[in-house]
Design a protein around this motif. Sequence first.
Motif, short mmCIF file in Angstrom:
data_model
loop_
_atom_site.label_atom_id
_atom_site.label_comp_id
_atom_site.label_asym_id
_atom_site.label_seq_id
_atom_site.Cartn_x
_atom_site.Cartn_y
_atom_site.Cartn_z
N TYR A 187 -12.60 -52.56 -8.32
CA TYR A 187 -11.48 -53.47 -8.63
C TYR A 187 -11.98 -54.88 -8.90
CZ TYR A 187 -7.42 -56.44 -8.02
OH TYR A 187 -6.46 -57.40 -8.20
N ALA A 213 -13.76 -54.97 -12.28
CA ALA A 213 -12.77 -54.85 -13.36
C ALA A 213 -11.95 -56.13 -13.48
CB ALA A 213 -11.86 -53.66 -13.10
N TYR A 214 -11.65 -56.74 -12.36
CA TYR A 214 -10.89 -58.00 -12.37
C TYR A 214 -11.64 -59.07 -13.16
CZ TYR A 214 -8.58 -62.21 -10.60
OH TYR A 214 -7.92 -63.40 -10.49
N PHE A 238 -13.80 -48.41 -4.16
CA PHE A 238 -12.60 -48.84 -4.88
C PHE A 238 -12.52 -50.36 -4.95
CE2 PHE A 238 -8.16 -50.22 -4.80
CZ PHE A 238 -7.69 -49.62 -5.97
N VAL A 239 -12.85 -51.03 -3.83
CA VAL A 239 -12.83 -52.49 -3.79
C VAL A 239 -13.82 -53.07 -4.79
CG1 VAL A 239 -13.35 -54.51 -2.37
CG2 VAL A 239 -11.97 -52.65 -1.43
N PRO A 244 -3.24 -53.53 -6.10
CA PRO A 244 -4.52 -53.57 -5.37
C PRO A 244 -4.67 -54.82 -4.51
CG PRO A 244 -4.89 -52.85 -7.62
CD PRO A 244 -3.47 -53.32 -7.55
N VAL A 245 -4.44 -56.00 -5.08
CA VAL A 245 -4.63 -57.21 -4.30
C VAL A 245 -3.55 -57.35 -3.23
CG1 VAL A 245 -3.28 -58.74 -5.81
CG2 VAL A 245 -5.18 -59.66 -4.48
N THR A 254 -2.57 -61.53 -8.44
CA THR A 254 -4.01 -61.34 -8.59
C THR A 254 -4.78 -62.66 -8.56
OG1 THR A 254 -3.73 -61.30 -10.99
CG2 THR A 254 -3.77 -59.18 -9.86
N TRP A 272 -13.03 -46.22 0.10
CA TRP A 272 -12.24 -47.41 -0.18
C TRP A 272 -13.14 -48.58 -0.57
CZ3 TRP A 272 -7.46 -47.37 -1.41
CH2 TRP A 272 -6.57 -46.44 -0.85
#
Length: 348
Positions: free
Chosen positions: A329, A332-333, A325-326, A165-166, A294, A322
């Motif tokens: 993410y 969650a990060y 999704f960002v 992802p990153v 990350t 998208w």
Amino acid sequence: MTNHVLAMTEQQHVSVFCFCFGRYSESLYALFSLGGLFYLFSGARTVAMIMLALSGSARSNGALNAGYICFEALLQAYDAAIQKKRPMALVTGFLRSTCVFLPFFAFQAYGYLNICVHGDTDELRPWCKAKLPLLYSFIQSHYWGVGFLRYFQVKQLPNFLLASPVLSLAVYSIVHYTKLLHQLFQSTSIHEQIIAIVDGRLVEAYESSDVATVLKSEISTGPHNKKQGNTEVKKRKSVAASAASAASLDSNVSRGRIVGDNKDECPLLVLPFILHLTFMTFTAFFVMHVQVSTRFLSASPPIYWAASRILAPARGGSCKRWGYFVIVYFVAYILLGSLLFPNFYPFT
């Protein structure tokens, strides 16, 4: 047994150094890096130099931030050459860049003196005999398996997925802003852009862009020669105004768009950020343990510029998906990372 003790000593030097700058140094590195860049492009160069040097104290890759100071010094030196003045900016830029590198050099000297010169054994470690004895590089390569393509193994596929992802966001930002820079160079000469930056005539145009927070430049110029003053000022104002016009945004920006589709909205000052991120992304993917991406890329502003562009409210359809999704993410990060990383699970 002796080699084992020396190995422990080498890694303890690195561990103690990191512990001295916080329980983990990545967040401190990001703070000083982002803060230093803000002050640098706001004109507070001394404060910026101190903060960027501190970023190099927290993480060795913070020394790369000296590139931003070099870039600004080159712009000022070019402007001085046009005005037929002495390029003193190169001297001050070199001195400031050296200060940013000092923590890195100090740590290498500390390790060399303690292990290679004042060590408890007559047997020198391999890195002590190198032409450029770098303790941290030896530890990464010898004990951690860091090296070009050394992490490309089937068993590491989960870690590549973890970093995807990153890395995808980084590649997206590199491609996007590289295209904008290419279009900028086609529409406006580099000479005009440099004059506009040095004269501070692009500030108004930047205020509506997604890079405004970091890229406002108020670089001042010295007094002009009395005889040629008026002519030179008018000429420079004309060139700067032309460049500012080329870099202005379309009317969509005033309606809330952070980054529009206008090809001219990307200033030349984006260039060092993209070069820096490109180098960091290449290193993270091909050389390092890829899951470190990350946090390794977390202090790079284009990551957040690209994310803000995806999240812009005026964008819909697939871009909106998208954007979700960002957000997922990033959340969650924060949550998963706070749980997994301090418990030594493979998060980064």
